[in-house]
Design a protein around this motif. Structure first.
Motif, PDB file in Angstrom:
ATOM      1  N   VAL A 149      28.348  97.978 -83.065  1.00 30.22           N
ATOM      2  CA  VAL A 149      27.749  96.777 -82.488  1.00 30.22           C
ATOM      3  C   VAL A 149      26.352  96.531 -83.082  1.00 30.22           C
ATOM      4  O   VAL A 149      25.999  95.397 -83.426  1.00 30.22           O
ATOM      5  CB  VAL A 149      27.676  96.889 -80.958  1.00 30.22           C
ATOM      6  N   GLY A 150      25.560  97.588 -83.204  1.00 27.75           N
ATOM      7  CA  GLY A 150      24.223  97.428 -83.771  1.00 27.75           C
ATOM      8  C   GLY A 150      24.259  96.926 -85.196  1.00 27.75           C
ATOM      9  O   GLY A 150      23.468  96.058 -85.582  1.00 27.75           O
ATOM     10  N   GLY A 151      25.190  97.452 -85.990  1.00 29.86           N
ATOM     11  CA  GLY A 151      25.315  96.993 -87.372  1.00 29.86           C
ATOM     12  C   GLY A 151      25.756  95.550 -87.457  1.00 29.86           C
ATOM     13  O   GLY A 151      25.260  94.773 -88.278  1.00 29.86           O
ATOM     14  N   GLY A 152      26.706  95.156 -86.598  1.00 32.26           N
ATOM     15  CA  GLY A 152      27.164  93.770 -86.594  1.00 32.26           C
ATOM     16  C   GLY A 152      26.063  92.794 -86.199  1.00 32.26           C
ATOM     17  O   GLY A 152      25.877  91.759 -86.836  1.00 32.26           O
ATOM     18  N   LEU A 153      25.333  93.123 -85.145  1.00 33.35           N
ATOM     19  CA  LEU A 153      24.245  92.245 -84.694  1.00 33.35           C
ATOM     20  C   LEU A 153      23.129  92.168 -85.740  1.00 33.35           C
ATOM     21  O   LEU A 153      22.532  91.103 -85.944  1.00 33.35           O
ATOM     22  CB  LEU A 153      23.686  92.752 -83.363  1.00 33.35           C
ATOM     23  N   ALA A 154      22.847  93.289 -86.398  1.00 32.84           N
ATOM     24  CA  ALA A 154      21.822  93.281 -87.447  1.00 32.84           C
ATOM     25  C   ALA A 154      22.251  92.395 -88.607  1.00 32.84           C
ATOM     26  O   ALA A 154      21.437  91.646 -89.170  1.00 32.84           O
ATOM     27  CB  ALA A 154      21.570  94.712 -87.935  1.00 32.84           C
TER      28      ALA A 154
END
Length: 334
Positions: A149-154
């Protein structure tokens, strides 16, 4: 079938650099001091830009293949061939044409890499502050979820912040003999004059749909491969593990999202250079149009040169990043 890998913007490398820089203290060479946030962002941005410059010929070949079916009858198109297209570029446009649009690529890469690195750290901190994701409950899937999720949002954040530069890069790189856009400033002025300010954001929806999953898959696959590798072979070189896992995660993410990347490129070129619009039914209508006119394989046109550039791209970023980290750790920013 020709195929592509590559993550737009080198997502095969960002997560590997992050973990290589933040790996457990006992695995780090003692002579290399840690660097702060600003030098880390600077080193990551420069490393990404240098890698993009080195692999620019393959990136331009990918774009040319991706948009090949827009204004051509699919029945008359020849089978994509990297060497034939490369010779055409050299003979008709000159050797320097392999780097068409590279200046805007660098201008895009520096802020994109920096925003992506920084946003990932912020999103990861926020997610780990939530109950059940802080790692205290012994949930083995919590860490993967945070990376995903963090990678996608970034990726979504970085792509949105720098999108006009990405669109201009596509239009400059897609030009062949006829030059309609004569540089970054001229392209911005021309697009705003011909298509309005929102013309700089054509294809943004397809971009966000592709960039988020692409980076999320890249981050999560990398972390899973790296953890599994170290669990089975803890004494293997961290550098070799990082390079291998970074390359494989990039291949996995771009293979999964290449059709969206191809649609994104074509939507970015809609109405460019005064040409009529072709795809008028939105994102899913564009998918249907491509499949109907070019077949399912048309969604993967140009993937092969992207596969070719994954490993050198990861290696170049790693070497550049490590060199800059050594320099900056001794500088005023360190």
């Amino acid at each position: 079938m020709e195929a592509r890998v590559g993550v737009e913007g080198g997502t095969a490398t960002r997560q590997f650099l992050h973990h290589h820089n933040s790996r457990p203290q006992q695995q780090q060479p003692p002579q290399i001091s840690q660097i702060g946030t600003v030098p880390q962002l600077l080193a990551g941005g420069i490393a990404g830009a240098f890698s993009k410059t080195c692999t620019a010929p393959l990136a331009r070949l990918t774009i040319l293949f991706q948009v090949q079916g827009m204004y051509s009858d699919a029945a008359t198109m020849s089978k994509p061939c990297i060497w034939r297209e490369a010779l055409r570029i050299v003979n008709e446009e000159g050797f320097r044409a392999f780097w068409k649009g590279n200046l805007v690529t660098i201008a895009h890469r520096l802020p994109y890499s920096s925003v992506s690195f920084y946003a990932y750290e912020q999103y990861k901190t926020i997610l780990k502050s939530m109950p059940g994701l802080d790692g205290s409950g012994g949930n083995p899937h919590a860490d993967i979820f945070v990376h995903f999720v963090g990678g996608g949002l970034a990726g979504i954040t970085a792509a949105s912040a720098t999108y006009p530069l990405d669109l201009i890069r596509t239009r400059l790189a897609a030009q062949r003999n006829a030059i309609y856009y004569q540089g970054i400033r001229h392209a911005v002025n021309t697009i705003c004059r011909d298509e309005g300010f929102l013309g700089l954001y054509k294809g943004l929806g397809a971009t966000l749909m592709g960039v988020g999953p692409s980076i999320a898959i890249s981050f999560s696959v990398y972390e899973s491969l790296r953890s599994s590798w170290h669990a089975r072979r803890p004494d293997d070189s961290t550098v070799a593990v990082s390079l291998a896992c970074g390359s494989l995660s990039g291949i996995a993410s771009s293979t999964a999202t290449f059709p969206l990347d191809l649609v994104r490129r074509r939507m970015q070129l809609e109405g460019s250079a005064g040409r009529p619009r072709i795809y008028t039914a939105g994102l899913f209508g564009t998918f249907r149009h491509i499949i109907r006119s070019e077949g399912f394989r048309g969604l993967y046109r140009g993937i092969l040169p992207e596969y070719y550039k994954v490993v050198p791209s990861v290696g170049i970023v790693f070497m550049t990043y490590e060199t800059l980290k050594k320099v900056l750790s001794n500088g005023p920013l360190g």
